[in-house]
Design an enzyme around this catalytic site. Structure first.
Site, PDB file in Angstrom:
ATOM      1  N   ASN A   1       0.897  -1.463   0.059  1.00 11.74           N
ATOM      2  CA  ASN A   1      -0.210   0.187  -0.048  1.00 11.74           C
ATOM      3  C   ASN A   1       1.067   1.453  -0.135  1.00 11.74           C
ATOM      4  OD1 ASN A   1       0.825   0.701   2.795  1.00 11.74           O
ATOM      5  ND2 ASN A   1      -0.229  -0.716   3.281  1.00 11.74           N
TER       6      ASN A   1
ATOM      7  N   GLY B   1      -3.044  -9.551   3.712  1.00  4.96           N
ATOM      8  CA  GLY B   1      -2.154 -10.559   2.663  1.00  4.96           C
ATOM      9  C   GLY B   1      -1.386 -10.603   3.049  1.00  4.96           C
TER      10      GLY B   1
ATOM     11  N   ASP C   1       1.076  -8.864   1.435  1.00  2.74           N
ATOM     12  CA  ASP C   1       1.733  -7.454   2.497  1.00  2.74           C
ATOM     13  C   ASP C   1       1.851  -7.908   4.061  1.00  2.74           C
ATOM     14  OD1 ASP C   1       2.689  -5.253   2.525  1.00  2.74           O
ATOM     15  OD2 ASP C   1       0.966  -3.965   2.372  1.00  2.74           O
TER      16      ASP C   1
END
Length: 211
Positions: free
Chosen positions: A34, A42, A44
């Site tokens: 992000n 997820g 990330d």
């Protein structure tokens, strides 16, 4: 196997695997990040968790990242050397250049691989988590961009696409040109050092005159 030993192993050609990008021993993996680069959910969140607090500390120094752009960090406790953090656009109504921005995101990732002379990269399907692209739509954009870089020999290294499920992998298969030879490898030998990253995957190789 130690991280150092995994990094010494060579993955060749191009394939699709049903596996986490965090398991790939390549020069660089791609994070579906992000704009803050400070972790999320997820893949990330998984990358930040497995890489350790050192990754979070480095990301704090980067000042975030703009949509469709990417920034690179060290891999720390992951088996990869580097992490390319790519920020996919948010899907809104389709009238704000979302598809073009997602394609640009992939191009920026691959351009970074070219500039840094990476011999191998692994990436998830960008844009399908917090960005809310439909999987089919995001997969088509991924395949078109990756195929361009392979066919035009812009990036000649190894490309590993990491999918969450066999259904996701099948979508990639359906969007690849027929000239690519596809064959399946199943099972994993306990002492086979050439296959440490996937229990079941489909291997993509280029046409005979380019192998």
């Amino acid at each position: 196997l130690s991280i150092r030993r995994q990094r010494q192993m060579c993955i060749r050609d191009r394939y699709i695997t049903v596996d986490s990008v965090t398991n790939q021993c390549v020069d660089a993996i791609v994070n579906n990040a992000n704009v803050t680069l400070l972790g999320g959910f997820g893949i990330d969140g998984e990358i930040h968790q497995k890489a350790g607090s050192e990754l979070f500390n480095e990301c704090k120094t980067l000042g975030g990242c703009k949509i469709a752009q990417c920034k690179m960090t060290n891999g720390y406790h992951l088996p990869c050397h580097k992490i390319i953090h790519a920020v996919a656009p948010l899907w809104k109504d389709g009238n704000e250049l979302e598809e073009q921005l997602l394609a640009t995101c992939y191009r920026n990732v691959l351009n970074l691989a070219v500039v840094n002379k990476f011999k191998s990269i692994a990436l998830p399907c960008l844009g399908i988590m917090q960005s809310s692209f439909h999987k089919e739509q995001a997969t088509k954009i991924a395949c078109e961009t990756i195929r361009q870089y392979i066919d035009e020999e812009i990036y000649e290294g190894d490309i590993i696409v990491c999918c969450d499920s066999k259904n996701d992998a099948d979508m990639y298969h359906s969007l690849l040109p027929e000239k690519y030879k596809i064959y399946s490898l199943f099972g994993r030998k306990e002492n086979d050092l050439d296959d440490v990253t996937a229990v079941s995957y489909t291997h993509l190789t280029l046409p005979t005159n380019r192998e």
